[in-house]
Design an enzyme around this catalytic site. Structure first.
Site, PDB file in Angstrom:
ATOM      1  CB  ALA A 259      -0.898  -0.017   1.230  1.00 34.44           C
ATOM      2  CB  ALA A 260       3.477   1.815  -2.420  1.00 31.41           C
ATOM      3  CB  ALA A 261       0.422   6.180  -3.242  1.00 35.59           C
ATOM      4  N   PRO A 262       1.969   7.864  -0.904  1.00 36.87           N
ATOM      5  CG  PRO A 262       2.561   9.952  -0.027  1.00 36.87           C
ATOM      6  CD  PRO A 262       1.731   8.729   0.266  1.00 36.87           C
TER       7      PRO A 262
ATOM      8  CE  LYS B 298       4.898   4.364   6.909  1.00 39.95           C
ATOM      9  NZ  LYS B 298       3.957   5.340   6.299  1.00 39.95           N
TER      10      LYS B 298
ATOM     11  CG  ASP C  60       1.895   2.623   6.056  1.00 34.48           C
ATOM     12  OD1 ASP C  60       1.575   2.603   7.252  1.00 34.48           O
ATOM     13  OD2 ASP C  60       2.032   3.672   5.398  1.00 34.48           O
TER      14      ASP C  60
ATOM     15  CB  CYS D 203      -1.634   6.711  10.699  1.00 34.75           C
ATOM     16  SG  CYS D 203      -2.745   6.992   9.338  1.00 34.75           S
TER      17      CYS D 203
HETATM   18  N1  SAM Z   1       2.979   3.750   2.780  1.00 35.69           N
HETATM   19  C1  SAM Z   1       2.575   5.038   2.262  1.00 35.69           C
HETATM   20  C2  SAM Z   1       3.685   6.033   2.547  1.00 35.69           C
HETATM   21  O1  SAM Z   1       4.433   5.875   3.491  1.00 35.69           O
HETATM   22  O2  SAM Z   1       3.811   7.017   1.782  1.00 35.69           O
HETATM   23  C3  SAM Z   1       1.260   5.485   2.823  1.00 35.69           C
HETATM   24  C4  SAM Z   1       0.173   4.475   2.560  1.00 35.69           C
HETATM   25  S1  SAM Z   1      -1.450   4.979   3.052  1.00 35.69           S
HETATM   26  C5  SAM Z   1      -1.430   4.719   4.757  1.00 35.69           C
HETATM   27  C6  SAM Z   1      -2.409   3.634   2.472  1.00 35.69           C
HETATM   28  C7  SAM Z   1      -2.470   3.521   0.983  1.00 35.69           C
HETATM   29  O3  SAM Z   1      -3.204   2.330   0.656  1.00 35.69           O
HETATM   30  C8  SAM Z   1      -3.185   4.666   0.280  1.00 35.69           C
HETATM   31  O4  SAM Z   1      -2.362   5.212  -0.706  1.00 35.69           O
HETATM   32  C9  SAM Z   1      -4.407   3.991  -0.351  1.00 35.69           C
HETATM   33  O5  SAM Z   1      -4.794   4.559  -1.580  1.00 35.69           O
HETATM   34  C10 SAM Z   1      -3.904   2.573  -0.529  1.00 35.69           C
HETATM   35  N2  SAM Z   1      -4.965   1.550  -0.688  1.00 35.69           N
HETATM   36  C11 SAM Z   1      -6.301   1.664  -0.530  1.00 35.69           C
HETATM   37  N3  SAM Z   1      -6.912   0.507  -0.837  1.00 35.69           N
HETATM   38  C12 SAM Z   1      -5.948  -0.380  -1.179  1.00 35.69           C
HETATM   39  C13 SAM Z   1      -5.950  -1.720  -1.626  1.00 35.69           C
HETATM   40  N4  SAM Z   1      -7.091  -2.408  -1.775  1.00 35.69           N
HETATM   41  N5  SAM Z   1      -4.766  -2.295  -1.936  1.00 35.69           N
HETATM   42  C14 SAM Z   1      -3.603  -1.611  -1.796  1.00 35.69           C
HETATM   43  N6  SAM Z   1      -3.542  -0.332  -1.382  1.00 35.69           N
HETATM   44  C15 SAM Z   1      -4.701   0.280  -1.083  1.00 35.69           C
END
Ligand code: SAM
Length: 316
Positions: free
Chosen positions: A119-122, A125, A188, A242
């Protein structure tokens, strides 16, 4: 006088969750701005050179004693100047909360390994992990939300990392598509973002409800199973959110422990005093006693609230 108020249902839960003697301070942290922290991008420079560069640019910064490569901005009024600096534009630094930096630091990805960020964006990490790996190995970064995915791609390009392979995909399908493939996995997870609530931005909690917490839990359970399937025997999974909610934290990890006997929690050793042990019970639910090994970071002036669990896949 405070105008905006946190949702009553949220503060009532927080009161039951937190050590009573810490509650007032923690509640107060939702009404104050957080200090700005950031870390060096070791793929472009080193901590000393960055420190010098920022000083020459007139920015006053201090290294964070417990996390090499991390800094805090001494004067909050200089945040704008930091975001307008060449070092920021050219990817020599990344602005990130210290709690977030703990997740890659604990997962400890090594040069040459195969790593998944589910769950990488932005990409804060993901990029920290690429730096820890000295840009050697393979790092898959998954993100299903288009706009966020493009932001992730731009951040990777600015940071100059070459080992990150991005996938515009739903993380729930990754375990099935790539079973037993990764040495370490970071999840994450998307969550109710309770620890990002601020009365300075009432929109941060406008949509919070106990139902939202439950909905997040449903997605988190599917994601943690997918993350688990993609992990090699002997591999490690770092689960973080978080959110303060036990439903999104201990309950999700407990669900995995019950389903997968080869899953074992490892101690989370955090180098800061503002944390509490994971819960072994919440409302009517009892969790596996080893949930105590997980950690909830308690918010301070410079750290967001955060939850961290580190798991190992036993080779059975
Ligand atoms: N790890 C990121 C960072 O440090 O920049 C922050 C991640 S944020 C907590 C969670 C992310 O999970 C969001 O970007 C969201 O769009 C994404 N997300 C939502 N549904 C998801 C899914 N089904 N599979 C993977 N990622 C998902």
């Amino acid at each position: 006088m405070r105008e905006a108020k946190l949702p009553a249902g949220f503060t009532e839960r927080l009161r039951r969750l937190l050590p009573p003697e810490r509650y007032a301070d923690i509640e107060a942290s939702f009404h104050r701005p957080k200090s700005t922290t950031f870390r060096v991008n070791p793929l472009k420079t080193d901590a000393q050179a960055l420190h010098r560069e920022l000083e020459v640019a007139g920015l006053r910064v201090q290294p964070v004693e417990w996390l090499p490569g991390a800094f805090r901005l001494s004067d909050p009024a200089q945040r704008r100047a930091l975001t307008e600096s060449n070092a920021f534009y050219e990817g020599r630094l990344y602005i990130q909360n210290l709690s977030s930096m703990l997740a890659p630091w604990l997962l400890d990805p090594r040069s040459g390994e195969q790593i998944l960020d589910l769950a990488a964006a932005p990409g804060g990490k993901t990029l920290m992990m690429a730096g820890m790996m000295e840009d050697r190995g393979w790092l898959s970064a998954v993100e299903p939300v288009k706009e966020r995915f493009h932001r992730l791609r731009r951040n990777i390009e600015t940071a100059g990392a070459t080992i990150i392979h991005t996938y515009l995909k739903d993380g729930r399908g990754v375990g099935r598509a790539c079973p037993l493939m990764f040495d370490r996995v970071l999840l994450d997870a998307p969550c109710s973002s309770e620890a990002k609530f601020s009365t300075l931005r009432p929109e941060s909690y406008a949509y919070w409800s106990p139902r939202k917490v439950k909905e997040s839990q449903r997605l988190q359970k599917r994601l943690i199973l997918s993350a688990w399937e993609s992990l090699k025997p002997g591999g490690r999974l770092l689960y973080s959110t978080c959110s303060f909610a036990p439903e999104e934290n201990e309950a999700v990890v407990d669900f995995l422990l019950k389903k997968k006997p080869e899953a074992k929690l490892l101690p989370v050793n955090v180098p800061v005093p503002n944390h509490m042990e994971g819960l072994t019970a919440w409302e009517k639910k009892r969790f596996d006693p080893t949930l105590q090994l997980t950690r909830r970071i308690l918010p301070t002036e410079e750290m967001d609230g955060f939850f961290l669990a580190l798991l190992k896949k036993r080779s059975v």
